[in-house]
Design a protein around this motif. Structure first.
Motif, PDB file in Angstrom:
ATOM      1  N   MET A   1       1.365  -0.577   0.207  1.00 15.74           N
ATOM      2  CA  MET A   1       0.364  -0.249   0.582  1.00 15.74           C
ATOM      3  C   MET A   1       1.260   1.177  -0.229  1.00 15.74           C
ATOM      4  N   LYS A   2       0.957   2.053  -1.090  1.00 19.60           N
ATOM      5  CA  LYS A   2       1.699   2.990  -0.742  1.00 19.60           C
ATOM      6  C   LYS A   2       0.930   4.116  -1.320  1.00 19.60           C
ATOM      7  N   MET A   3       1.446   4.999   0.129  1.00 18.09           N
ATOM      8  CA  MET A   3       1.007   6.053   0.198  1.00 18.09           C
ATOM      9  C   MET A   3       1.196   7.655  -0.258  1.00 18.09           C
ATOM     10  N   ASN A   4      -0.124   8.036  -0.145  1.00 18.24           N
ATOM     11  CA  ASN A   4       0.527   9.728  -0.729  1.00 18.24           C
ATOM     12  C   ASN A   4       1.715  10.763   0.483  1.00 18.24           C
ATOM     13  N   GLN A   5       2.099  11.619  -0.613  1.00 21.49           N
ATOM     14  CA  GLN A   5       3.014  12.291   0.433  1.00 21.49           C
ATOM     15  C   GLN A   5       2.918  13.333   0.922  1.00 21.49           C
ATOM     16  N   LYS A   6       1.616  13.953   0.936  1.00 27.85           N
ATOM     17  CA  LYS A   6       0.851  14.745   1.703  1.00 27.85           C
ATOM     18  C   LYS A   6      -0.154  14.209   2.829  1.00 27.85           C
ATOM     19  N   LYS A   7      -0.226  12.871   2.453  1.00 28.78           N
ATOM     20  CA  LYS A   7      -0.725  12.420   3.925  1.00 28.78           C
ATOM     21  C   LYS A   7      -0.533  11.879   4.859  1.00 28.78           C
ATOM     22  N   ILE A   8       1.148  11.777   4.189  1.00 29.18           N
ATOM     23  CA  ILE A   8       2.036  11.329   5.603  1.00 29.18           C
ATOM     24  C   ILE A   8       2.359  13.024   6.595  1.00 29.18           C
ATOM     25  N   MET A   9       3.062  13.518   5.341  1.00 33.30           N
ATOM     26  CA  MET A   9       3.272  14.957   5.512  1.00 33.30           C
ATOM     27  C   MET A   9       1.593  15.895   6.435  1.00 33.30           C
ATOM     28  N   ASN A  10       0.667  15.213   6.031  1.00 37.99           N
ATOM     29  CA  ASN A  10      -0.460  16.389   6.577  1.00 37.99           C
ATOM     30  C   ASN A  10      -1.042  15.815   7.502  1.00 37.99           C
ATOM     31  N   GLU A  11      -1.363  14.891   8.024  1.00 40.68           N
ATOM     32  CA  GLU A  11      -2.276  13.968   9.478  1.00 40.68           C
ATOM     33  C   GLU A  11      -1.274  12.892   9.617  1.00 40.68           C
ATOM     34  N   SER A  12      -1.681  12.324  10.444  1.00 37.30           N
ATOM     35  CA  SER A  12      -1.421  11.622  11.799  1.00 37.30           C
ATOM     36  C   SER A  12      -0.983  10.528  11.263  1.00 37.30           C
ATOM     37  N   VAL A  13      -0.426   9.663  10.781  1.00 32.59           N
ATOM     38  CA  VAL A  13      -0.424   8.384  10.245  1.00 32.59           C
ATOM     39  C   VAL A  13      -0.163   7.369  11.085  1.00 32.59           C
ATOM     40  N   SER A  14      -0.602   5.934  11.016  1.00 32.85           N
ATOM     41  CA  SER A  14      -1.031   4.928  11.690  1.00 32.85           C
ATOM     42  C   SER A  14       0.211   4.218  11.929  1.00 32.85           C
ATOM     43  N   LYS A  15       1.274   3.742  12.956  1.00 34.59           N
ATOM     44  CA  LYS A  15       1.647   2.958  12.568  1.00 34.59           C
ATOM     45  C   LYS A  15       1.495   0.649  11.496  1.00 34.59           C
ATOM     46  N   GLU A  16       0.398   1.468  11.449  1.00 33.34           N
ATOM     47  CA  GLU A  16      -0.256   0.067  10.322  1.00 33.34           C
ATOM     48  C   GLU A  16       0.728   0.239   9.248  1.00 33.34           C
ATOM     49  N   ILE A  17       1.530   1.387   8.511  1.00 32.97           N
ATOM     50  CA  ILE A  17       2.246   1.317   7.153  1.00 32.97           C
ATOM     51  C   ILE A  17       3.033   0.791   7.301  1.00 32.97           C
ATOM     52  N   PRO A  18       4.057   0.097   7.045  1.00 32.68           N
ATOM     53  CA  PRO A  18       4.792   0.024   6.650  1.00 32.68           C
ATOM     54  C   PRO A  18       6.463   0.899   6.422  1.00 32.68           C
ATOM     55  N   PHE A  19       7.512   0.724   7.243  1.00 29.53           N
ATOM     56  CA  PHE A  19       8.196   1.456   7.443  1.00 29.53           C
ATOM     57  C   PHE A  19       8.459   1.778   6.362  1.00 29.53           C
ATOM     58  N   GLU A  20       8.946   1.297   5.238  1.00 28.11           N
ATOM     59  CA  GLU A  20       9.531   1.715   3.889  1.00 28.11           C
ATOM     60  C   GLU A  20       8.379   2.512   3.197  1.00 28.11           C
ATOM     61  N   ASP A  21       7.227   2.012   3.070  1.00 32.07           N
ATOM     62  CA  ASP A  21       6.656   3.263   2.648  1.00 32.07           C
ATOM     63  C   ASP A  21       7.326   4.571   3.420  1.00 32.07           C
ATOM     64  N   VAL A  22       6.673   4.952   4.327  1.00 27.27           N
ATOM     65  CA  VAL A  22       6.767   5.542   4.737  1.00 27.27           C
ATOM     66  C   VAL A  22       8.481   6.567   4.441  1.00 27.27           C
ATOM     67  N   LEU A  23       9.506   5.725   4.702  1.00 21.61           N
ATOM     68  CA  LEU A  23      11.078   6.141   4.064  1.00 21.61           C
ATOM     69  C   LEU A  23      10.775   6.979   2.956  1.00 21.61           C
ATOM     70  N   GLN A  24      10.197   6.043   1.589  1.00 18.72           N
ATOM     71  CA  GLN A  24      10.000   6.071   0.273  1.00 18.72           C
ATOM     72  C   GLN A  24       9.606   7.822   0.607  1.00 18.72           C
ATOM     73  N   GLU A  25       8.557   8.350   1.093  1.00 16.25           N
ATOM     74  CA  GLU A  25       7.537   9.204   1.257  1.00 16.25           C
ATOM     75  C   GLU A  25       8.098  10.711   1.871  1.00 16.25           C
ATOM     76  N   ILE A  26       9.350  10.391   3.185  1.00 18.58           N
ATOM     77  CA  ILE A  26      10.381  10.983   3.835  1.00 18.58           C
ATOM     78  C   ILE A  26      11.548  11.576   3.523  1.00 18.58           C
ATOM     79  N   MET A  27      11.818  10.587   1.925  1.00 14.98           N
ATOM     80  CA  MET A  27      13.380  11.120   1.408  1.00 14.98           C
ATOM     81  C   MET A  27      13.727  12.248   1.214  1.00 14.98           C
ATOM     82  N   PRO A  28      13.000  12.589   0.606  1.00 14.36           N
ATOM     83  CA  PRO A  28      12.844  14.395   0.023  1.00 14.36           C
ATOM     84  C   PRO A  28      13.607  15.137   1.430  1.00 14.36           C
TER      85      PRO A  28
END
Length: 131
Positions: free
Chosen positions: A1-28
């Motif tokens: 499940m790929k997250m949208n960068q706006k969602k990660i940066m603007n919403e309270s993300v749950s821990k159910e999302i794999p860290f690898e997906d979150v890392l790709q979104e915060i890499m910039p």
């Protein structure tokens, strides 16, 4: 499940999302922070990015979504602190002639080899003499 960068940066993300997906979104964000220290005291962007990615993982492990802090805010603060720590360490290492900064928790082997004949009584004055 790929997250949208706006969602990660603007919403309270749950821990159910794999860290690898979150890392790709915060890499910039990691890249921008690493570029701030490029070349300072010999720091290289790729090395700093690796350290910051590891710090992001530690932040992901410690982050508690129920406390009301967005992950982007939490990780940003941790990344800035890590960047500043890397700069301080590199600066201290440059000041010490290439040696890593001294730690109170670890033995300093390089000092023992440089000063093999050093004894404690060499620096403590004789109590019989008036200093």
């Amino acid at each position: 499940m790929k997250m949208n960068q706006k969602k990660i940066m603007n919403e309270s993300v749950s821990k159910e999302i794999p860290f690898e997906d979150v890392l790709q979104e915060i890499m910039p964000m990691i890249h921008r922070i690493a570029m701030q220290v490029d070349g300072i005291y010999g720091l290289e962007v790729d090395d700093v990015k690796q350290e910051l990615s590891l710090q992001a993982f530690y932040s992901w492990e410690k982050w508690e979504p129920g406390r009301g802090t967005k992950f982007s805010t939490y990780v940003y603060e941790a990344l800035i602190k890590k960047k500043n720590s890397l700069v301080r360490t590199a600066k201290a290492q440059k000041r010490n002639g290439g040696h890593a900064p001294a730690s109170l928790d670890e033995a300093m082997d390089f000092w023992q080899s440089d000063r093999a004949s050093f004894q404690l009584y060499d620096v403590i004055p004789d109590p019989q003499q008036n200093p």
